[in-house]
Design an enzyme around this catalytic site. Structure first.
Site, PDB file in Angstrom:
ATOM      1  N   GLU A 182      45.920 -90.839  49.475  1.00 16.81           N
ATOM      2  CA  GLU A 182      45.802 -89.163  49.448  1.00 16.81           C
ATOM      3  C   GLU A 182      44.455 -89.025  49.740  1.00 16.81           C
ATOM      4  O   GLU A 182      44.313 -87.855  50.754  1.00 16.81           O
ATOM      5  CB  GLU A 182      47.076 -88.765  48.806  1.00 16.81           C
ATOM      6  CG  GLU A 182      47.983 -88.975  49.027  1.00 16.81           C
ATOM      7  CD  GLU A 182      49.029 -88.746  50.874  1.00 16.81           C
ATOM      8  OE1 GLU A 182      48.433 -88.413  51.254  1.00 16.81           O
ATOM      9  OE2 GLU A 182      49.753 -90.040  51.071  1.00 16.81           O
ATOM     10  N   ASP A 242      51.170 -81.034  55.652  1.00 16.27           N
ATOM     11  CA  ASP A 242      50.647 -81.301  55.982  1.00 16.27           C
ATOM     12  C   ASP A 242      50.483 -80.762  57.336  1.00 16.27           C
ATOM     13  O   ASP A 242      51.480 -80.754  57.932  1.00 16.27           O
ATOM     14  CB  ASP A 242      50.219 -82.594  55.107  1.00 16.27           C
ATOM     15  CG  ASP A 242      50.513 -83.774  56.159  1.00 16.27           C
ATOM     16  OD1 ASP A 242      51.228 -83.449  57.430  1.00 16.27           O
ATOM     17  OD2 ASP A 242      50.002 -84.616  56.647  1.00 16.27           O
ATOM     18  N   TYR A 282      49.939 -80.691  47.968  1.00 17.67           N
ATOM     19  CA  TYR A 282      50.628 -81.831  49.140  1.00 17.67           C
ATOM     20  C   TYR A 282      50.656 -83.009  48.435  1.00 17.67           C
ATOM     21  O   TYR A 282      51.414 -83.452  48.758  1.00 17.67           O
ATOM     22  CB  TYR A 282      50.108 -81.408  49.896  1.00 17.67           C
ATOM     23  CG  TYR A 282      49.557 -82.945  51.145  1.00 17.67           C
ATOM     24  CD1 TYR A 282      51.116 -83.410  51.894  1.00 17.67           C
ATOM     25  CD2 TYR A 282      48.525 -83.582  51.241  1.00 17.67           C
ATOM     26  CE1 TYR A 282      50.716 -84.076  52.399  1.00 17.67           C
ATOM     27  CE2 TYR A 282      48.739 -85.273  50.839  1.00 17.67           C
ATOM     28  CZ  TYR A 282      49.678 -85.200  52.358  1.00 17.67           C
ATOM     29  OH  TYR A 282      49.904 -86.336  52.980  1.00 17.67           O
TER      30      TYR A 282
END
Ligand code: SF4
Length: 351
Positions: free
Chosen positions: A34, A135, A117
Site C-alpha cells: 500500500e 482512494d 486509507y
C-alpha cells in the site's frame, strides 16, 4: 435487485489483477504494498515490492535496517517521506507492539505515515475488518455511479464519500470488495475514456444516464505549483566527489545530492559566485568550470524544479558539515534524487 458490491465482486473475480500482495494475508506485506503504491503505478511498484520483501522478509528485518539502506532501495520511487515513515513505523511496531503487527484499526492508524486509507486497506485485507477504503479510484467510481457533484477535496465531500463507501461495502468480504472497487477504478472506470460500453454497472450508473461521466469527480480547487531553481555544484577533486545529505523538512529529506544553491528566480553563474555559500563550498582553492548542464524540468506534485549542474574541478575539496567527500566510483552506493541519478548516467556528467 443485485447489489452493486456483488457486481463488483463478480467483475473482480473475472478481470481483477493477480498481484503478489493479493496472495497474502500478512499485514506487513499488505502495508508495504500500500505504501509503495500510494504515488506509484502498479507496473513500477511491483519490482520495488519484490526487492523490499526479498531484502526485508518481515517487519523485524526492516526495523533493524539503517535509513540510508532503505532510502537507497527506495531510490527512483519518489516521495521519500514514505520510505522514512515506513522505517519509523517498523521500529514502532517492534518497540510498542513487541514486533507483532497491531490488529485494531486505531492501533494500525497510530503508526507513522499510516492514514485512514492505508489503515482501512490493511485491516480489511489482512483481518477482514469491515473498513471501507476511499482512494482516488473509489472517489471516481462512486461519484460516477451516484452522479455526485460534491467536491472530493472539501471536508463535506470527503465525509459524504466516506459514508457512501461504508454503505456500499460488503461486510462479508470487505478486503476483497475494497480491492475490487479499486481495481474497477484502475482498469474499467478510468479517469479518461472509461469503458462504459462494456461496463457491468452501466445500467446502474447515474452519471452515464445523465451524460456527466467526464465531469465526475468534481474538485473545487487546483493546488498552486511552486517553481524552484536548483543550482548544483558537482565538485570533484582527485577522484572524490562532494555530496551533502538533505536535512530539514523539505523534499528528498535524507537523500544525498551535490552542494546546492537555491534561488527564488532564474540565476546564472555570475550571480551564484556572488553568493557567500558558493565561496564556502569552494574555499580559497582555484576552481575550474568544466561544463554546465541544464536538466529537464522536474515536475513534482506541487513543485516544478528547474535545475542546472555546474561541473567543477578543484585541487582540494572543502567538506562542510553534513557533507562527505565520496570516492567517485562509490557514488552509486548513495541514495540520490532521480533527477541527479539521470544526470549521473548521462554523457554530460563527466565523472
Ligand atoms: S458506466 Fe462508465 S462511468 Fe459508469 S461505472 Fe461503468 S465505466 Fe464508470
Amino acid at each position: 435487485m443485485v447489489r452493486i458490491s456483488d457486481i463488483l465482486l463478480d467483475w473482480y473475480s473475472r478481470a481483477g489483477r493477480d498481484l503478489p500482495w493479493r496472495r497474502t494475508r500478512d499485514p506487513y506485506r499488505i502495508w508495504l504494498s500500500e505504501v509503495i503504491l500510494q504515488q506509484t503505478r502498479v507496473a513500477q511498484g511491483l519490482a520495488y515490492y519484490e526487492r523490499f520483501t526479498a531484502r526485508f522478509p518481515d517487519i523485524a528485518s526492516l526495523a533493524a535496517a539503517p535509513e540510508d539502506e532503505v532510502l537507497k532501495l527506495w531510490q527512483g520511487l519518489g516521495y521519500y517521506s514514505r520510505a522514512r515513515n515506513l522505517l519509523a513505523a517498523a521500529r514502532e511496531v517492534v518497540e510498542r507492539f513487541g514486533g507483532a503487527f497491531p490488529r485494531s484499526l486505531d492501533e494500525v492508524r497510530s503508526l507513522r505515515g499510516v492514514g485512514d486509507y492505508t489503515a482501512a486497506a490493511i485491516c480489511s485485507v489482512a483481518y477482514d475488518e469491515p473498513c471501507a477504503v476511499v482512494d482516488g479510484n473509489v472517489y471516481r467510481v462512486l461519484s460516477r455511479l451516484f452522479d455526485l457533484d460534491l467536491p472530493i477535496d472539501s471536508t463535506s465531500g470527503r465525509r459524504a464519500f466516506a459514508d457512501l463507501a461504508r454503505a456500499e461495502l460488503d461486510p462479508l468480504a470487505p478486503g476483497r470488495y475494497n480491492q475490487a472497487i479499486m481495481d474497477f477504478g484502475a482498469l474499467q472506470c478510468t479517469p479518461v475514456s472509461p469503458r462504459c460500453d462494456v461496463c457491468p454497472l452501466s445500467d446502474r450508473c447515474l452519471a452515464l444516464a445523465a451524460g456527466t461521466v467526464a465531469e465526475r469527480p468534481v474538485k473545487q480547487g487546483r493546488t498552486r505549483v511552486r517553481d524552484r531553481w536548483f543550482h548544483y555544484l558537482h565538485i570533484t577533486s582527485d577522484g572524490r566527489t562532494l555530496l551533502c545529505r538533505r536535512e530539514g523538512r523539505d523534499i528528498w529529506q535524507g537523500l544525498y545530492e551535490f552542494p546546492l544553491l537555491e534561488t527564488a528566480a532564474p540565476a546564472d553563474l555570475p550571480d551564484l559566485v556572488q553568493d557567500p555559500r558558493f565561496a564556502e563550498w569552494l574555499g580559497d582553492a582555484p576552481w575550474h568550470l568544466l561544463r554546465s548542464t541544464s536538466l529537464p524540468v522536474h515536475q513534482l506534485s506541487h513543485q516544478r524544479l528547474h535545475a542546472r549542474v555546474y561541473r567543477i574541478e578543484t585541487p582540494t575539496l572543502t567538506p562542510l558539515a553534513a557533507s562527505v567527500a565520496v570516492p567517485t566510483p562509490a557514488l552509486g552506493d548513495y541514495a540520490i534524487p532521480r533527477l541527479l541519478d539521470r544526470y549521473l548516467s548521462s554523457p554530460e556528467a563527466i565523472l
